[in-house]
Design a protein around this motif. Sequence first.
Motif, short mmCIF file in Angstrom:
data_model
loop_
_atom_site.label_atom_id
_atom_site.label_comp_id
_atom_site.label_asym_id
_atom_site.label_seq_id
_atom_site.Cartn_x
_atom_site.Cartn_y
_atom_site.Cartn_z
N MET A 1 4.78 38.90 42.36
CA MET A 1 5.18 39.39 43.67
C MET A 1 4.00 39.51 44.62
N SER A 2 2.85 39.86 44.10
CA SER A 2 1.65 39.97 44.93
C SER A 2 1.26 38.61 45.50
N ILE A 3 1.33 37.57 44.67
CA ILE A 3 0.99 36.22 45.11
C ILE A 3 1.98 35.72 46.16
N VAL A 4 3.28 35.94 45.90
CA VAL A 4 4.31 35.51 46.86
C VAL A 4 4.12 36.23 48.19
N ASP A 5 3.80 37.51 48.12
CA ASP A 5 3.59 38.29 49.34
C ASP A 5 2.44 37.70 50.16
N CYS A 6 1.37 37.32 49.50
CA CYS A 6 0.23 36.70 50.19
C CYS A 6 0.64 35.38 50.84
N LEU A 7 1.46 34.60 50.13
CA LEU A 7 1.92 33.32 50.67
C LEU A 7 2.71 33.53 51.96
N LYS B 1 0.41 34.48 54.82
CA LYS B 1 -0.33 33.31 55.29
C LYS B 1 0.54 32.42 56.16
N THR B 2 1.82 32.28 55.75
CA THR B 2 2.76 31.47 56.54
C THR B 2 2.93 32.07 57.93
N ASN B 3 3.08 33.38 58.00
CA ASN B 3 3.24 34.05 59.29
C ASN B 3 1.98 33.93 60.14
N GLU B 4 0.81 34.01 59.49
CA GLU B 4 -0.44 33.84 60.22
C GLU B 4 -0.56 32.43 60.78
N LYS B 5 -0.08 31.45 60.00
CA LYS B 5 -0.13 30.06 60.45
C LYS B 5 0.77 29.86 61.67
#
Length: 349
Positions: free
Chosen positions: A149-155, A158-162
């Motif tokens: 869940m931590s990795i998915v949250d980071c993904l 990052k998508t929102n930042e992009k």
Amino acid sequence: MAAKTFMAMPLTSSPPLLSTSSSSSHARLEVSFHCPGGFRSLLMRWGIGMYGVMGLRPFSSTSLKDLNRRRTLICAASQDAEEAFKKTVEVDRLIDKLRDANPKELQKLVVENVLAFNEGFWIRLAARADTCKSEDDKKDYEELAISVMSIVDCLVHKTNEKIDSATDILKGILNPVVDEVEEITWPPRDPEALKQMEREVIRREQEGQLDEGFLAEVNAQLRQAKEDGDKPGLEAMLQKVLQLYASKVLSKRSYAKKGEEVLKAEELLETIIKAPEEKWNKLLINGMTVGKGEISPEDFYAVTKKRIERTLIRTEGGSYQQRILTEYLKGIESRAEEIVQVLQGKQQQ
């Protein structure tokens, strides 16, 4: 990260792992994690009744219909059970891979299978944890769930930042043609502003900033402007951005020379690709035989269709880039057809 525990939840109780919500500015990905409070058993108990056969009696037509109906229901139930079993096997394989992976491999596996982490995945993970015989094994499953869940949250972040980055890039491109009070007028009052916008598109394309995320942002803004209907200046401005992008990308590759031979139809097409839309009419009239040129409409249509085919082959199917480039070429093709129709009509009069 603080330890969390998880329990199985009904399939219909929670939203999907990844959901998309759109606004007037851009689409954002939102994530919903299922983090229940403790693993509990999902075992289902089945009651099986025993039927005694009291005697044999002949079947009536009604009995045959009932039998056929039962057979149909049994087949449907068997197919559903088989599909469920296959999905469970797939989830188990993924869980086993995740458990055996080191931290670097785990991150790669999560990225590759990000859409697999839905309710079904967490329910199966909870069920497996419930069947563990030792507390250490249960702890392993809890830690695995937290890591995934931590990795998915980071993904997702990052998508929102992009997406935010794509919005900033678009603002930078439009900045020369938006005045100090952010009033949108088209065409710009200052002709130099359009040239500055064009230079900005070229620079950012060369730097690799105009990727799928950027194209998606422009398309989202353009769609919103069309729906609003009260911003014709913004709509024309965004269309111009896409035209400049298509012109720049399609101009990178030339097919106008075959050895020492110059292919006139290809040369005309490439000249039009590089030109602003307002100059297309003049170039087509001066280039085709229906006007003042030496290229037949049939030859021009042929090279245009060939360029569309090449673009479809060289770009990713269904991507924004493919759609924008092919629409640009089809726009040139349609303009040529309109001009031919008009000029041929005049010649027949």
